[in-house]
Design an enzyme around this catalytic site. Structure first.
Site, PDB file in Angstrom:
ATOM      1  N   ASP A  11       0.959  -1.230   0.280  1.00  0.00           N
ATOM      2  CA  ASP A  11      -0.196  -0.382   0.137  1.00  0.00           C
ATOM      3  C   ASP A  11       1.671   1.559   0.320  1.00  0.00           C
ATOM      4  OD1 ASP A  11      -2.635  -1.767   0.128  1.00  0.00           O
ATOM      5  OD2 ASP A  11      -2.748  -1.431   1.948  1.00  0.00           O
ATOM      6  N   ASP A 130     -13.757  -6.006  -2.338  1.00  0.00           N
ATOM      7  CA  ASP A 130     -13.569  -5.817  -0.215  1.00  0.00           C
ATOM      8  C   ASP A 130     -15.158  -6.857  -0.211  1.00  0.00           C
ATOM      9  OD1 ASP A 130     -11.402  -4.297  -0.615  1.00  0.00           O
ATOM     10  OD2 ASP A 130     -11.717  -2.739  -0.384  1.00  0.00           O
TER      11      ASP A 130
END
Lengths: 259, 205
Positions: A11, A130
């Protein structure tokens, strides 16, 4: 025989590496290019960069990061986070990304998947999902729901239905990210991963929750995933990439063992 | 100096970067004259056979490529480049370049667990020696992404095989032409080794 893949996800926020715990409380943990190089030399099979930058100013920083990594790391490189249009996707491809991950923007406008597939090829479009567990209901028959905005916004869309729609629209691969498990190190959501892997004909990447090497074995066997994605396990130095691959190999999972 | 043929068939910069890593300067060009005069050629590509052939023939790049091959200079095909060097591809029912004889067919499985495209790392087993496969050992894996695979008509053109439910030819060639179904530019150190060998190859066996 095709090997299973070990994928590391980095990330990136404002050009620096960050790792989230359940999508909040992100902390910086280093230079993405250096980490990418380290994992590559240690036998990583594929890299994912996820841009969690909020401001649009920092988008150019991300393109530079991708460019720097692509000049040093010669394995497939996948990039996502904030991809809203074909031009976002092609900019990242030109910077050196092989595959483009789409997520929230595709949930809001599913045609983004087919537009990207048309522009850069089916096999290069990864639909990242997600997902959270919910009670089974008529609108959410699989018991899993799609969420966006880092897990904050439930969309009332059934995860299994979305996976199948994504495949139809031309996604070449699916990331099944269980947000309940993300950052917990309690293990992947095997039931969810397996349900989706058995329903589609494209590769599935298990994501969210890996804490010990046994979890990876579970995802790639019981969970029927084609690849396992790790982050915190390797970022903080708890495990080395080569060590995880050796563990999987010893457990009978077909892995690439020479590099 | 090499020329990477640009025929709108995907991201060529990754090939160019990997070449740079092994010291091979490579220019990306869609100019048939540049291609014809190149010292060595890389013929890459992802995407579909039909569009690739239309784009190649539209500006005469196919003829330039054939000229270079006829001249004996080294040429390396990659992925779609490898596929469209055969006579015919089932993809879009396309007549292709015919540099090698044979056809390209789709992976067609009745087992749902076998995903198509064949995507990921797989072993490449050389079946005979070739200068570009020097240093490739049993167990070395390369990165593949493809839904179709070559079926060469002439066994002599096959240099390496891989296995996805069944064996298939993954490195083929004849004389100064060599092609891989896998992506050396995305295959880590073993891929770079192949590209380095190509950068030094004189096109002779």
């Amino acid at each position: 025989m095709l090997s299973k893949r070990l994928i590391a996800c980095l990330d990136v926020r404002d050009g620096k590496l960050a790792k989230s715990v359940k999508f909040v409380d992100t902390k910086d943990i280093g230079d993405p290019v250096e980490k990418a190089r380290e994992y590559y030399e240690d036998g990583l099979d594929e890299l994912v960069f996820y841009d969690i930058t909020a401001s649009s100013d920092a988008r150019n920083i991300m393109l530079h990061v991708v460019e720097d990594v692509a000049g040093e790391v010669f394995i497939p490189l996948s990039v996502g986070g904030g991809v809203r249009s074909v031009s976002d996707a092609t900019d990242l491809r030109l910077a050196g990304a092989e595959k483009i991950n789409v997520n929230s923007a595709a949930v809001k406008r599913p045609e983004l998947i087919s537009e990207c597939a048309q522009a850069i090829g089916d096999q290069n479009v990864v639909l990242s999902m997600d997902i959270r567990q919910v009670p089974v209901s008529p609108g959410l028959p699989s018991g899993y729901e799609i969420v966006i905005n880092g897990g904050r916004t439930p969309m009332g869309m059934d995860a299994l239905a979305w996976a199948l729609q994504g495949e139809r629209l031309g996604a070449g691969e699916l990331v099944v990210n269980a947000i309940d498990a993300d950052g917990t190190r309690d293990g992947y959501e095997l039931k969810l991963t397996r349900m989706i892997a058995e329903a589609v004909r494209i590769p599935v990447i298990a994501s969210g929750g890996a804490g010990v090497p046994e979890h990876l074995v579970d995802a790639l066997t019981e969970g029927k995933a084609d690849a396992a994605l790790v982050a915190s396990m390797v970022h903080y130095g708890d495990y080395r990439v080569s060590e995880l691959k050796q563990y999987l190999h010893d457990a009978g999972v077909k892995m690439r063992m020479s590099w | 100096m090499a020329v990477i043929i640009d025929y709108d068939a995907g991201n060529l910069r990754s090939v160019q970067r990997a070449c740079a890593e092994v010291g091979l300067v490579a220019e990306i060009s869609n100019d048939p004259a540049r291609v014809r005069d190149a010292e060595r050629i890389i013929f890459p590509g992802v995407g579909a056979a039909g569009a690739a052939m239309r784009s190649l023939t539209a500006n005469g790049l196919d003829e330039s490529l054939k000229d270079v091959i006829a001249s004996g200079r080294p040429v390396l095909g990659i992925c779609l480049g490898c596929q469209i060097s055969f006579d015919y591809s089932e993809e879009n029912d396309t007549n292709t370049l015919g540099i090698l004889s044979g056809k390209v067919v789709r992976f067609d499985f009745d087992k749902p667990e076998l995903k198509v495209p064949h995507m990921g790392w797989n072993e490449v087993r050389p079946v005979k020696a070739h200068p570009l496969l020097a240093g490739i050992e049993t167990g070395d894996e390369f990165y593949f992404v493809h839904g179709y695979y070559p079926e060469p008509a002439d066994e002599r053109d096959v240099y390496a095989i891989s296995d996805y439910e069944h064996d298939f030819a993954c490195a083929v060639g004849r004389g100064n032409y060599f092609a891989t179904q896998f992506h050396p530019e995305k295959s880590g150190r073993v891929g770079l080794r192949l590209l380095r060998a190509f950068s030094a190859w004189d096109g002779r066996l």
